[in-house]
Structures are given as C-alpha cells and as structure tokens.
Design an enzyme around this catalytic site. Structure first.
Site, mmCIF file in Angstrom:
data_model
loop_
_atom_site.group_PDB
_atom_site.id
_atom_site.type_symbol
_atom_site.label_atom_id
_atom_site.label_comp_id
_atom_site.label_asym_id
_atom_site.label_seq_id
_atom_site.Cartn_x
_atom_site.Cartn_y
_atom_site.Cartn_z
ATOM 1 N N ARG A 127 -28.766 5.876 -49.924
ATOM 2 C CA ARG A 127 -29.952 5.665 -50.480
ATOM 3 C C ARG A 127 -31.036 6.431 -49.552
ATOM 4 O O ARG A 127 -31.785 6.112 -48.903
ATOM 5 C CB ARG A 127 -30.460 4.216 -50.086
ATOM 6 N N GLN A 132 -32.102 10.642 -54.083
ATOM 7 C CA GLN A 132 -32.767 9.639 -55.120
ATOM 8 C C GLN A 132 -32.434 9.835 -56.487
ATOM 9 O O GLN A 132 -32.312 8.657 -57.140
ATOM 10 C CB GLN A 132 -34.124 10.089 -54.748
ATOM 11 N N ASP A 135 -29.507 8.014 -57.513
ATOM 12 C CA ASP A 135 -29.230 6.394 -57.009
ATOM 13 C C ASP A 135 -29.329 5.454 -58.137
ATOM 14 O O ASP A 135 -30.440 5.000 -58.749
ATOM 15 C CB ASP A 135 -30.417 6.268 -56.236
ATOM 16 N N SER A 138 -30.559 2.006 -57.639
ATOM 17 C CA SER A 138 -31.998 1.597 -57.567
ATOM 18 C C SER A 138 -32.584 1.717 -59.195
ATOM 19 O O SER A 138 -33.324 0.791 -59.562
ATOM 20 C CB SER A 138 -32.782 2.946 -57.193
ATOM 21 N N TYR A 233 -30.255 -0.969 -45.170
ATOM 22 C CA TYR A 233 -29.757 -2.346 -45.807
ATOM 23 C C TYR A 233 -30.392 -3.526 -44.862
ATOM 24 O O TYR A 233 -30.369 -3.305 -43.539
ATOM 25 C CB TYR A 233 -28.378 -2.395 -46.232
HETATM 26 P P1 NAD Z 1 -30.578 -5.175 -51.936
HETATM 27 O O1 NAD Z 1 -30.191 -5.389 -53.283
HETATM 28 O O2 NAD Z 1 -29.262 -4.759 -51.128
HETATM 29 O O3 NAD Z 1 -30.952 -6.352 -51.331
HETATM 30 C C1 NAD Z 1 -32.405 -6.743 -51.925
HETATM 31 C C2 NAD Z 1 -33.376 -7.330 -50.991
HETATM 32 O O4 NAD Z 1 -32.898 -8.667 -50.273
HETATM 33 C C3 NAD Z 1 -33.627 -6.368 -49.785
HETATM 34 O O5 NAD Z 1 -34.855 -6.038 -49.633
HETATM 35 C C4 NAD Z 1 -33.188 -7.127 -48.630
HETATM 36 O O6 NAD Z 1 -33.861 -6.590 -47.419
HETATM 37 C C5 NAD Z 1 -33.467 -8.451 -48.917
HETATM 38 N N1 NAD Z 1 -32.652 -9.475 -48.319
HETATM 39 C C6 NAD Z 1 -31.192 -9.503 -47.809
HETATM 40 N N2 NAD Z 1 -31.135 -10.733 -47.086
HETATM 41 C C7 NAD Z 1 -32.191 -11.385 -47.267
HETATM 42 C C8 NAD Z 1 -32.676 -12.756 -46.725
HETATM 43 N N3 NAD Z 1 -31.863 -13.574 -46.022
HETATM 44 N N4 NAD Z 1 -33.784 -13.386 -47.100
HETATM 45 C C9 NAD Z 1 -34.957 -12.561 -47.812
HETATM 46 N N5 NAD Z 1 -34.503 -11.267 -48.140
HETATM 47 C C10 NAD Z 1 -33.253 -10.823 -47.882
HETATM 48 O O7 NAD Z 1 -31.643 -4.001 -51.550
HETATM 49 P P2 NAD Z 1 -32.132 -2.821 -52.215
HETATM 50 O O8 NAD Z 1 -32.935 -2.828 -53.416
HETATM 51 O O9 NAD Z 1 -30.919 -1.874 -52.809
HETATM 52 O O10 NAD Z 1 -32.500 -1.640 -51.237
HETATM 53 C C11 NAD Z 1 -31.528 -1.635 -50.019
HETATM 54 C C12 NAD Z 1 -32.266 -0.694 -48.973
HETATM 55 O O11 NAD Z 1 -32.220 0.561 -49.511
HETATM 56 C C13 NAD Z 1 -33.731 -0.748 -48.703
HETATM 57 O O12 NAD Z 1 -33.943 -0.376 -47.365
HETATM 58 C C14 NAD Z 1 -34.421 -0.022 -49.447
HETATM 59 O O13 NAD Z 1 -35.732 0.427 -49.261
HETATM 60 C C15 NAD Z 1 -33.596 1.116 -49.481
HETATM 61 N N6 NAD Z 1 -33.703 2.131 -50.360
HETATM 62 C C16 NAD Z 1 -34.000 3.512 -50.099
HETATM 63 C C17 NAD Z 1 -34.045 4.511 -51.209
HETATM 64 C C18 NAD Z 1 -34.457 5.827 -50.954
HETATM 65 O O14 NAD Z 1 -34.785 6.264 -49.916
HETATM 66 N N7 NAD Z 1 -34.267 6.746 -51.865
HETATM 67 C C19 NAD Z 1 -33.981 4.090 -52.641
HETATM 68 C C20 NAD Z 1 -33.631 2.661 -52.809
HETATM 69 C C21 NAD Z 1 -33.389 2.002 -51.780
#
Ligand code: NAD
Length: 388
Positions: A127, A132, A135, A138, A233
């Site tokens: 990620r 990006q 991804d 996303s 994550y």
């Molecule tokens: P995910 O689907 O793994 O989880 C969804 C959300 O649930 C996350 O925001 C997580 O913090 C939250 N979560 C987990 N346990 C929890 C709890 N007990 N209570 C409340 N919330 C809780 O997440 P995602 O959307 O796949 O994103 C994962 C990471 O990847 C994030 O840090 C996101 O910013 C990052 N990301 C980066 C990029 C990039 O840089 N290109 C792109 C996409 C995502």
C-alpha cells in the site's frame, strides 16, 4: 507474450479482470490478449467490444487456461463443471494474477507451487504511493464503501438529508462509520453527499484529519498502545483497549440511525465492534451494514450474506459488494491489473526482479516454491489445525 482473461465461474462474481478499453491499451503495447467468450457478459462488456479492442475471443476455457503466459482473473481459481481444477489447466511457468486470499486459504499457494506457477496475489501489492495504481484492494474497497451507504439508505425507513417542507421539518439521518480505511472514507463521503450527519471512529489516530476533511466528526478514544502495524495497517488491540473503545462507541452507536462497520486487521478475523447489547440499545428501524461480514463480522449478530432483523434493527451482512457494481469495479480492477502486467513485462518477456518490493511482496509462488513467509506460516498453521 499471451495474456488471457478467464471467465469467472464462481457463483455471484460479476466482475471481469480486463475491460475492452484496457485490452486496447495492452494490444497497442504489442501484447497478445485472449478473452474467454462471455467473460464480460455479467459486467456488460460484450465479446464484440473485446474483439474491436484487438482481443481474440476464445470459446474454450481449457485453451484460455492452458495457453496463457499470464492468466488474469478476479477471484480464486475454482473447480470446473467437469470436475477439473482450473489451476491444473495452467502450464508450468505460467503467471497467474488474481485475488488469491493466500493468508485465508494458504492451501492454494501450495497447489500453485506444485504446478510451478508464478502466482501474484493482488491483495499483497504494497500500500505505497509507488504501487497505488496497482492497488486493487483500495479500488475495490472504495466501491464497497460507496455501495454500503446506498444499501443502508435503501433499508432505512427514514430520509438521509435534512428537509424543510410544508409538511414539517425532517431531521437528517445520523450515520456512524466504524473503521476509516479506504472503504470507510468512501462511505463517509457518500453519506455526506446524501446529506447525513456523519461520525467516524478508527483506532489509527492518523485518519482523524481525513475524516474531518470529509465533513465528518471523528470520535476519539485515547488508547495507550501502538495501534498501527507495518505497512500502515491496524494492529489487533489489547482486551483493555477494546473495553475502553467499546465504552466510548456504545453511546454513538445507540444514537445512530445507521452504523457501517468496515474494520479489519490484515490476516486476522475481523474485530468485534458492535456487541449484542449495543444492537439492542439502537432505535427500532436502525440499520447496520457490516462490510467485514466475510471476515467474521464486526457485529455480533451479523450473518454473512443475510439481512437479519434483531430487536427491530436490520443487520446486513454484505458479501462481495464490488461485484454488485461490476462496470466500475471491473474498470478499476482492469487498470490495476494492466499496470501490474506492464510492470512485469519487459521486452516481451516476464521480468521478475525480486529486489523490487512490489514484485517481492505480491509474488507468492515461483519455481515450485512458496516465496512468502506469512503464507508459509499460514499454511503451517492450517495443516496443524487439520492434524488436530
Ligand atoms: P483495512 O480494510 O485493513 O481496515 C479498515 C479500517 O479498519 C482501517 O482503517 C483500520 O485502522 C480499521 N480498524 C482495524 N481495527 C479496528 C478497530 N478495532 N476499531 C476501529 N477500527 C479498526 O484498511 P484499508 O482500507 O485496507 O487500509 C489499510 C492501510 O493501508 C491504511 O493505513 C491505509 O491508509 C493504507 N493505505 C495506503 C495506501 C497508499 O499509500 N497508497 C492506499 C490504501 C491504503
């Protein structure tokens, strides 16, 4: 170099791995593209459109699988109607790219390694900003986030926006989004566009500003522990932190008309955020949409794939929402895959540079080996469970 697009045979899967527009781009780059007849039917992309884009439409799934240098797909390979496994049709040395769920179903990695297939699990693309455009987690999560709000709005016996009418004033719906990752942020934006008052909660404090910039209120819980793991994550939190969180969020859940849960911890069962007691405290007619239903659910009363009525609350355990919007979900997935394919193919040959973190992270099998330590660990754990 022959790229082949297989028709998805899993029941309920309506997406396709490449859409005609992307096929045209790959053909222009000198790649040969084969598309299985009818592969785009359920996402409204016709065989004629693929042909016009320069693909060869092939009415023989065994040829698609068996003659591909790179086989592109959406979901896990399946067992075919004739009882053969799709994986068994791949030739040695072929590349397979799809959502392979290698941490959830690690046995698939063993099969792919045995077949000497070079497999890329698209969900393991890092990620990072560099990756990006590949991804797919996303791109598909953003479809799910959007659609979850529409489902909630359709199930809610109320308006979402505030209305001032001759027949009186309607208060806006209160929406609480739990988990503000990609899906959660898209859900916030969508609920705001529909005029709801939105609150959101996440254990990663870094998302506070993003939540606020979308016009939602961030519900803060002071947790005295690290909640972010490698790669950004979320981590699994301690029992103490969970209790603290539940105490704070209970009030917000109780006062909401709609709760959308999206919380996930990579490679683990989804955390329980909404207990039975919390559901029972909600107003009758309220709606919960649980985007984590397939990973065990964030709500205690969730049943994957079902709408459950409990204490007057509708709990919707959604499954594969991106497939319910197959045109745009496929369009974005197609762009993700085409970017990865172009990244891998240099001078009409597959170039596997394992020093590159994108390739290293997403390539789970190569040359008969399972390359990824987490997948190997998951496989060991799975065989231990079977052995017990
Ligand atoms: P995910 O689907 O793994 O989880 C969804 C959300 O649930 C996350 O925001 C997580 O913090 C939250 N979560 C987990 N346990 C929890 C709890 N007990 N209570 C409340 N919330 C809780 O997440 P995602 O959307 O796949 O994103 C994962 C990471 O990847 C994030 O840090 C996101 O910013 C990052 N990301 C980066 C990029 C990039 O840089 N290109 C792109 C996409 C995502």
């Amino acid at each position: 170099m022959r790229i082949a697009v297989a028709k998805e045979i899993e029941v309920g899967e309506r997406r396709v791995a490449l859409i005609p527009e992307t096929v045209a781009r790959l053909v222009k780059k000198g790649l040969e593209v084969w598309v299985e007849k009818g592969a785009g039917d359920r996402s409204f992309f016709t065989d004629e459109a693929y042909e016009a884009a320069g693909a060869k439409v092939v009415d023989d799934s065994a040829a698609i699988w068996g003659e591909a240098d790179i086989l592109l797909k959406v979901g896990l390979p399946q067992e075919r109607e004739d009882g053969r496994q799709e994986i068994d049709l791949l030739k040695e040395g072929a590349v397979l790219i799809a959502f392979l769920n290698p941490l959830g179903v690690p046995e698939i990695a063993q099969k792919l390694a045995d077949k000497k297939v070079t497999a890329f699990a698209i969900e393991l693309i890092p990620r990072s900003s560099r990756a990006q455009s590949m991804d797919a987690l996303s791109s598909q999560a953003s479809v799910a986030g959007y659609k979850s709000v529409l489902i909630a709005a359709a199930a809610l016996p109320k308006y979402f926006p505030m209305l001032t009418t001759a027949a009186g004033t309607i208060a806006p719906a209160k929406v609480f989004i739990m988990g503000a990752g990609v899906a959660g942020l898209q859900a916030i934006a969508t609920a705001r566009r529909l005029g709801a008052v939105v609150e959101a909660f996440d254990i990663r404090p870094a998302v506070k500003e993003e939540v606020q910039s979308l016009g939602a209120k961030f519900v803060e819980v002071q947790l005295n522990e690290e909640t972010v793991a490698a790669g950004g994550y979320a981590k699994e939190i301690s029992a103490d932190a969970r209790a603290r969180t539940q105490e704070v969020v209970a009030e917000h859940i109780k006062n909401s008309d709609v709760v959308i849960t999206t919380a996930q911890v990579q490679g683990k069962k989804a955390p329980l955020l909404v207990t039975e007691e919390m559901v029972a405290q909600m107003k009758p007619g309220s709606v919960i949409v649980d985007l984590a239903a397939e990973q065990g659910g964030n709500c205690a009363r969730t049943e994957p794939g079902k709408d459950v009525q409990w204490h007057g609350v509708t709990i919707i355990g959604t499954i594969n929402l991106p497939s319910s919007m197959p045109v745009h979900a496929s369009q974005m997935y197609s762009k993700n895959l085409a970017t990865l394919v172009q990244y891998l193919v240099k001078d009409n040959a597959i170039n596997l540079d394992f020093a590159d973190d994108i390739i290293d992270s997403a390539c789970i099998t190569h040359g008969g080996e399972i390359r990824n330590q987490r997948v190997r660990d998951a496989l060991t754990a799975a065989s231990a469970t079977v052995g017990n």
